[in-house]
Design a protein around this motif. Structure first.
Motif, PDB file in Angstrom:
ATOM      1  N   GLU A 127       0.819  -1.217   0.000  1.00  0.00           N
ATOM      2  CA  GLU A 127       0.000   0.000   0.000  1.00  0.00           C
ATOM      3  C   GLU A 127       0.853   1.268   0.000  1.00  0.00           C
ATOM      4  O   GLU A 127       0.335   2.372  -0.118  1.00  0.00           O
ATOM      5  CB  GLU A 127      -0.970   0.006   1.192  1.00  0.00           C
ATOM      6  CG  GLU A 127      -0.332   0.009   2.559  1.00  0.00           C
ATOM      7  CD  GLU A 127      -0.115  -1.388   3.114  1.00  0.00           C
ATOM      8  OE1 GLU A 127       0.021  -2.333   2.307  1.00  0.00           O
ATOM      9  OE2 GLU A 127      -0.066  -1.533   4.351  1.00  0.00           O
ATOM     10  N   THR A 169     -12.153  -4.981  -1.725  1.00  0.00           N
ATOM     11  CA  THR A 169     -11.799  -3.674  -1.150  1.00  0.00           C
ATOM     12  C   THR A 169     -10.526  -3.123  -1.801  1.00  0.00           C
ATOM     13  O   THR A 169     -10.354  -1.922  -1.916  1.00  0.00           O
ATOM     14  CB  THR A 169     -11.567  -3.780   0.363  1.00  0.00           C
ATOM     15  OG1 THR A 169     -10.618  -4.812   0.591  1.00  0.00           O
ATOM     16  CG2 THR A 169     -12.851  -4.087   1.085  1.00  0.00           C
ATOM     17  N   ASP A 170      -9.632  -4.024  -2.217  1.00  0.00           N
ATOM     18  CA  ASP A 170      -8.354  -3.601  -2.794  1.00  0.00           C
ATOM     19  C   ASP A 170      -8.193  -4.122  -4.218  1.00  0.00           C
ATOM     20  O   ASP A 170      -8.849  -5.072  -4.618  1.00  0.00           O
ATOM     21  CB  ASP A 170      -7.172  -4.162  -1.989  1.00  0.00           C
ATOM     22  CG  ASP A 170      -7.204  -3.705  -0.559  1.00  0.00           C
ATOM     23  OD1 ASP A 170      -7.643  -2.578  -0.313  1.00  0.00           O
ATOM     24  OD2 ASP A 170      -6.792  -4.505   0.303  1.00  0.00           O
ATOM     25  N   GLN A 215      -6.702   1.040  -2.851  1.00  0.00           N
ATOM     26  CA  GLN A 215      -8.104   0.873  -2.488  1.00  0.00           C
ATOM     27  C   GLN A 215      -8.914   0.859  -3.774  1.00  0.00           C
ATOM     28  O   GLN A 215      -8.637   1.628  -4.686  1.00  0.00           O
ATOM     29  CB  GLN A 215      -8.560   2.041  -1.617  1.00  0.00           C
ATOM     30  CG  GLN A 215      -8.255   1.828  -0.160  1.00  0.00           C
ATOM     31  CD  GLN A 215      -8.894   2.872   0.707  1.00  0.00           C
ATOM     32  OE1 GLN A 215      -9.642   3.725   0.234  1.00  0.00           O
ATOM     33  NE2 GLN A 215      -8.587   2.805   1.976  1.00  0.00           N
ATOM     34  N   SER A 216      -9.901   0.036  -3.855  1.00  0.00           N
ATOM     35  CA  SER A 216     -10.639  -0.123  -5.101  1.00  0.00           C
ATOM     36  C   SER A 216     -11.315   1.176  -5.529  1.00  0.00           C
ATOM     37  O   SER A 216     -11.542   1.395  -6.706  1.00  0.00           O
ATOM     38  CB  SER A 216     -11.671  -1.233  -4.973  1.00  0.00           C
ATOM     39  OG  SER A 216     -10.984  -2.463  -4.894  1.00  0.00           O
ATOM     40  N   THR A 217     -11.610   2.062  -4.561  1.00  0.00           N
ATOM     41  CA  THR A 217     -12.245   3.333  -4.934  1.00  0.00           C
ATOM     42  C   THR A 217     -11.288   4.220  -5.717  1.00  0.00           C
ATOM     43  O   THR A 217     -11.706   5.056  -6.509  1.00  0.00           O
ATOM     44  CB  THR A 217     -12.709   4.098  -3.680  1.00  0.00           C
ATOM     45  OG1 THR A 217     -11.626   4.119  -2.754  1.00  0.00           O
ATOM     46  CG2 THR A 217     -13.922   3.454  -3.064  1.00  0.00           C
TER      47      THR A 217
END
Lengths: 385, 312
Positions: free
Chosen positions: A310, A335-336, A354-356
């Motif tokens: 990350e 989520t990732d 992060q997937s967002t």
């Protein structure tokens, strides 16, 4: 009347002595070794383990199976005797005391509830063996039942309650005699995920409520990170690193810790300068960064650095201060999202987003990118490259 | 339409017929066993029961005159002059000896058998078979021969006395043979496996992690045994005790050989009635009494066990 001056005296002394407290560890192991078997089949389960577990602390022994964590727990409980070394409970050597003379209770992995007794009788067992008066026993049992929310089940047999309830009874039974130290041997491993998360919070609550020192054994790194005050990561009969969850995760001292707790990228680097616990390193022959330098690590020459996925940042391929790389794979985890990269130097790096955010970071296989690492994310490992 | 409606009914009819055939076949198959049980086991029992209500024959056998004399003479003897009943002291002594020796045998086999069973149950699984095998070896030899072997050990010039004399513990040989002690030693030896096996079965199922839990909760060795192990292997203890106590009560060979006839137990006493005593009805009533005691014991055992099961 004669006693009065004496009491005044002690009162006067006590605050003074508090200023220079002698910290006594709840548990201290001194060079403890334990071997099983003999001759060719000798197995060293613990190898000169020296560590201190502080009062009121939630201390976790974390490691893969066979690392010696359960053996250490059984030694503290008194089910095994050390082959060499000393075990101290609040400064008293208890190495050779039988388990029934140690103010230490265990929550067993199998719970080991007495099937011929009811829930209440199970909780009362330890108190009865200690010869406590009847009134006190029934009061404590009621308290314990309330604490683990099992009042309604007091008169059930242990075979008539669910696994999660058995777990709570095992906890109440071990806490009832108010031991100096509570040992927990992978107590959550038999529960399903949802119940396990619930019990993690519950355990932490009980530990704070009772103020008892907890020694928790697990192979689950997440469990260790969420509940512990301090963690000892063990491998091959030795604690490799002892520290707070943050220290263990952010500053893993060696390759085993870095890869056992979470995931890590390992890259070769060269130390160009070192002062105190900070080093200047050149990573992948391309970028210069500051890195945390643990004690006992080499202070010059080639080393391995660990960087969490990350902490990896992707920039334009021709950016300055970036390692040129090619995207080889992208894996979606919910989520990732993980992006696998091949550095031009031949080393591989995994980046986690992060997937967002991922839609902006996601790139097709074969895309040329530049790899950077966030400041303060680089950790020098003890092992030389 | 109609065919569709009929077929399920026909199906159940067929099933019912198949079921009936199965039941018939099962009955036929078990018929030999039923006949054997009726005639070989229940038959003789009925004869013994009938004989216990008849009058003794002049030389042996019975006369078909119904009476309760045999049953009353178990406890009372009739005065030949004034026809009053008095407690039969001799009989009571025999009952008392039988009961106390059987209880002692049960106790001794438990005290010896429990550590043995515990030892076997705590061996690695692969070794347990061997130990159990060793326990059952005595069963291969005839009871009479084993009893004579015991005799050889405990008689005045026997192994035990020789050893004790050699070590200087005693200067005179101990008179063990032909005493209650001899009977006790013999019965304990003969019935020990019957205690060990059910105890082992219970201990083998016992979760030894509970012992650690006991130690952890401040119970010493003795308390762990009393509060954790014994309550959980109780079914094995009861089963073993019944298996030892019941046959001990009616034991014949061992008391006869090792007790030397002076120290009679119920078994020998019954045999006496059918032999020299020429009182078949008394023998029959004594046999029935023994059966009754054993039956009552078993009844309470089964009831206690099923209660325990219902609790679990």
């Amino acid at each position: 009347m004669e006693f009065l001056p004496a009491r005044v005296d002690t009162n006067r002394i006590q605050p003074a002595s508090r200023k220079t407290p002698v910290p006594v560890a709840a548990i201290e192991t001194r060079q403890i070794s334990k071997t099983f078997g003999s001759g060719d089949r000798e197995v060293r389960a613990l190898d000169h383990v020296s560590l201190e577990i502080r009062e009121n602390e939630f201390f976790t022994l974390l490691g893969p199976s066979g690392c010696g964590k359960t053996t250490l727990l059984r030694l503290i409980a008194g089910f095994e005797a050390p082959t060499s070394g000393q075990l101290l409970l609040y400064g008293d050597d208890i190495s050779n005391e039988p388990p029934y003379r140690r103010s230490v209770n265990t929550v067993f992995q199998s719970y080991a509830l007495f099937p011929h007794l009811t829930v209440a009788q199970n909780i009362a067992f330890g108190l009865e063996m200690l010869g406590k008066p009847k009134a006190e026993i029934s009061r404590t049992v009621d308290e314990m039942l309330a604490m683990v929310r099992m009042e309604a089940m007091a008169h059930r047999k242990t075979s008539e309650i669910s696994g999660g309830q058995q777990q709570r009874v095992a906890l109440a039974r071990a806490l009832a005699p108010h031991p100096k130290v509570l040992l927990l041997d992978e107590p959550l491993s038999a529960l399903d995920l949802k119940l396990r998360k619930e019990m993690q919070r519950e355990l932490k609550r009980l530990q704070i409520e009772t103020g008892i020192t907890f020694v928790f054994v697990t192979h689950d790194q997440e469990e260790a990170l969420t509940m512990s005050d301090r963690i000892a990561v063990m491998s091959a009969g030795k604690p490799l690193q002892i520290g707070t969850p943050r220290e263990i995760y952010d500053r893993p001292a060696n390759r085993f810790v870095a890869s056992f707790i979470g995931e890590s990228n390992f890259l070769s680097a060269t130390i160009t300068a070192a002062t105190g616990d900070v080093a200047r390193v050149r990573i992948g022959g391309g970028i210069d960064m500051e890195a945390a330098l643990p004690a006992e690590a080499p202070r010059s020459g080639k080393v391995t650095v660990a960087i969490r996925p990350e902490q990896v940042r992707l920039v334009e391929a021709d950016a300055a201060d970036a390692l040129p790389a090619t995207v080889t794979d992208t894996v979606y985890f919910g989520t990732d999202t993980h992006t696998h990269l091949l550095l031009d130097s031949g080393e591989t790096v995994v980046a986690r987003f992060q997937s967002t955010l991922a839609h902006s970071e996601e790139r097709a296989n074969g895309t040329r990118v530049g790899v950077q690492f966030w400041e303060g994310s680089v950790q020098v490992l003890r092992e030389t490259a | 339409m109609s065919a569709v409606e009929i077929s399920p009914a026909a199906g159940t009819d067929q099933e019912a017929r198949a079921e009936a055939a199965r039941t018939r076949r099962n009955w036929l198959l078990s018929l030999p066993a039923v006949i054997l049980l009726l005639f070989a086991a229940s038959g003789p029992l009925v004869i013994v029961l009938i004989y216990s209500f008849l009058t003794p024959g002049d030389y042996s056998g019975v006369k078909w005159i119904p009476t309760f004399d045999a049953w009353t003479s178990i406890l009372f003897s009739r005065d030949i002059f004034d026809d009053t009943l008095r407690l039969a002291d001799a009989h009571l002594t025999i009952f008392w000896r039988s009961a106390s020796l059987s209880l002692l045998t049960t106790l001794i086999t438990f005290l010896l058998g429990f550590p043995t069973a515990y030892f076997i149950a705590t061996r690695p699984p692969r070794q347990r078979g061997l130990w159990l095998f060793l326990i059952t070896i005595p069963f291969w030899t005839n009871l009479l021969i084993r009893t004579f072997a015991i005799m050889e050990v405990i008689r005045n010039e026997g192994l035990l006395n020789k050893l004790l004399m050699m070590t200087g513990l005693i200067s005179e040989p101990l008179q063990i043979l032909y005493s209650d002690t001899a009977v006790l030693i013999g019965m304990a030896y003969v019935y020990l496996p019957l205690m060990v096996l059910p105890l082992y079965a219970a201990l083998e199922r016992f979760d030894f992690r509970l012992v650690e839990a006991g130690y952890d909760l401040y119970a010493g060795r003795w308390m762990v045994l009393r509060k954790v192990i014994l309550p959980l292997v109780k079914p094995g203890i009861v089963a073993g005790s019944i298996l030892v106590f019941m046959p001990s009560l009616g034991a014949y060979v061992t008391p006869r050989v090792l007790g030397g006839g002076k120290h009679m137990m119920i078994g020998s006493f019954i045999e006496l009635q059918f032999g020299q005593g020429r009182n078949w009805p008394l023998g029959a009533s004594l046999s029935m009494l023994l059966l009754l005691i054993v039956g009552i014991g078993l009844f309470f055992y089964v009831r206690a066990m099923s209660k325990e099961k219902a609790h679990d």
